[in-house]
Design a protein around this motif. Structure first.
Motif, short mmCIF file in Angstrom:
data_model
loop_
_atom_site.label_atom_id
_atom_site.label_comp_id
_atom_site.label_asym_id
_atom_site.label_seq_id
_atom_site.Cartn_x
_atom_site.Cartn_y
_atom_site.Cartn_z
N HIS A 1 0.80 -1.23 0.00
CA HIS A 1 0.00 0.00 0.00
C HIS A 1 0.84 1.28 0.00
CE1 HIS A 1 -3.15 -2.84 0.72
NE2 HIS A 1 -4.07 -1.91 0.86
N THR A 2 2.06 1.23 0.50
CA THR A 2 2.89 2.44 0.47
C THR A 2 3.16 2.84 -0.97
OG1 THR A 2 3.92 1.80 2.56
CG2 THR A 2 5.03 3.49 1.27
N PHE A 3 3.59 1.87 -1.78
CA PHE A 3 3.76 2.12 -3.21
C PHE A 3 2.41 2.35 -3.89
CE2 PHE A 3 7.67 -0.39 -2.38
CZ PHE A 3 8.62 0.48 -2.91
N GLY A 4 1.42 1.50 -3.57
CA GLY A 4 0.13 1.54 -4.26
C GLY A 4 -0.62 2.84 -4.07
N HIS A 5 -0.65 3.35 -2.84
CA HIS A 5 -1.34 4.62 -2.59
C HIS A 5 -0.68 5.77 -3.34
CE1 HIS A 5 -3.51 3.42 1.42
NE2 HIS A 5 -4.04 2.85 0.34
N ALA A 6 0.65 5.74 -3.44
CA ALA A 6 1.35 6.78 -4.20
C ALA A 6 0.94 6.73 -5.67
CB ALA A 6 2.86 6.60 -4.06
N ILE A 7 0.81 5.53 -6.21
CA ILE A 7 0.39 5.38 -7.61
C ILE A 7 -1.01 5.91 -7.81
CG2 ILE A 7 -0.21 3.64 -9.36
CD1 ILE A 7 2.15 1.95 -8.17
N GLU A 8 -1.92 5.61 -6.89
CA GLU A 8 -3.29 6.12 -6.98
C GLU A 8 -3.32 7.64 -6.92
OE1 GLU A 8 -6.61 3.57 -5.10
OE2 GLU A 8 -4.86 3.23 -3.82
N THR A 9 -2.55 8.20 -6.00
CA THR A 9 -2.53 9.65 -5.82
C THR A 9 -2.01 10.34 -7.08
OG1 THR A 9 -2.22 9.44 -3.43
CG2 THR A 9 -1.65 11.56 -4.42
#
Length: 362
Positions: free
Chosen positions: A248-256
């Protein structure tokens, strides 16, 4: 009917898992609450599929529910949308005995939960998740939030539902991309806590994608049980619960960075899990076979493993706003083996940059 219980003392609640139980929601509510009013928050498309069954079931036990429809998509998770819901609730003369029902996927659940947590300092709400992702993850555990342009889920509260009702029949109408996105979170549970679940996924890929009844029941029940155990140990994410944020650390950055419009949440987490696994290899926590095994399973489920169009430096900058960070250090959940992870907060930025660059070449 499967009945799991999350034991949180006075905040404890049941997770009911079965089929053909939407019409019984009114009975379930009347057993635990005395609502002055019931408001269903949902998407128009979800209401068309399941609204009649739920609304007639509520009417059968004497309730006359109101319905608030919100637009589809992650962009609805905003303070502006919450304000619009507040306006409707004031018009309906809602009070502290009013009960909100979240009927839909993760967006509806998060938005409804946050609204319930903040309206008159807290009113009861019920989760009725209709996507695989919301059934196995976001409906359980009491995390509620809305997004901010600078970060996902940055404005929120820990606020538990009074009940979670999971009707597996709702998955029959689920679009394939939504099913695959939900499977990303199931893969996560296997990696962080349950090798047996991971092996089950590897051995039943086509059955799961074909909506095999027994397979779906097993992965939903097992995922909910894993999350329940974790939340019971650490409800407010002091540390241990952070393992649920694998990828989620990487994933949330991608979503943002893509304005919550290019990737479904589960798709972004799929990419993030591979990046986290690669970072684990580079950090010396696991061997190279682990990310290969995770990659193979994600690809078999039709999930993305790369975000080609994003710059590594932008991803790192976005990750600086992650809620798990401490003392300006990026914090990651890294796998050591299937079923075991470690929380690390001293990874050199040069290593993260290297992993992000390498992940684009896979």
């Amino acid at each position: 009917m499967k009945n799991l219980k999350i034991d949180l003392n006075e905040r404890s609640y049941d997770i009911l898992i079965s089929r053909n139980i939407l019409s019984k929601v009114g009975e379930f509510i009347s057993n635990i609450l005395e609502p002055s009013r019931i408001i269903i928050i949902t998407h128009p498309s979800v209401r068309k599929l399941f609204g009649d069954e739920i609304e007639s079931g509520l009417a059968n036990v004497g309730y006359s529910p109101n319905v608030i429809e919100i637009p589809e998509g992650e962009t609805s998770k905003s303070l502006r949308q919450v304000d619009l819901i507040y306006d409707r609730m004031f018009e309906m003369k809602c009070d502290r005995k009013s009960v909100l029902i979240a009927l839909g996927g993760g967006v509806v659940g998060d938005l409804t939960g946050f609204t319930a947590a903040t309206f008159q300092r807290g009113i009861p709400f019920i989760q009725i998740p209709t996507t695989l992702l919301s059934q196995v993850d976001s409906s359980v555990g009491g995390k509620t939030a809305v997004n901010h342009p600078r970060g996902k889920n940055m404005i929120g509260a820990f606020y538990q539902p009074k009940l979670v009702v999971i009707d597996l029949n709702t998955l029959i109408t689920l679009p394939k991309n939504q099913l695959r996105a939900g499977l990303s979170e199931v893969v996560k549970y296997g990696v962080i806590a349950d090798e047996k679940l991971f092996v089950f996924l590897e051995n039943n890929i086509q059955k799961i994608l074909s909506l095999d009844s027994k397979c779906l029941e097993y992965i939903v029940k097992t995922s909910c049980a894993i999350k329940a155990r974790i939340v019971e140990k650490d409800e407010r994410e002091s540390k241990y619960r952070m393992i649920l944020n694998f990828g989620h650390t990487f994933g949330h950055a991608i979503e943002t960075l893509t304005n919550y419009t290019e990737y479904l949440h589960g798709e972004a987490i799929s990419i993030g899990m591979l990046q986290a696994a690669l970072l684990s290899v580079e950090s010396g926590l696991c061997n190279k076979d682990l990310p290969k095994r995770i990659t193979n399973l994600l690809k078999e489920f039709g999930l993305p493993i790369q975000a080609h169009d994003l710059k590594s430096k932008d991803i790192i900058e976005s990750m600086r706003h992650d809620k798990k960070n401490s003392h300006n250090k990026l914090r990651f959940v890294l796998p050591k083996s299937i079923g075991s992870v470690e929380i690390i907060d001293d990874v050199p930025e040069t290593l993260i940059q290297s992993v992000l660059d390498k992940s684009k070449l896979i």
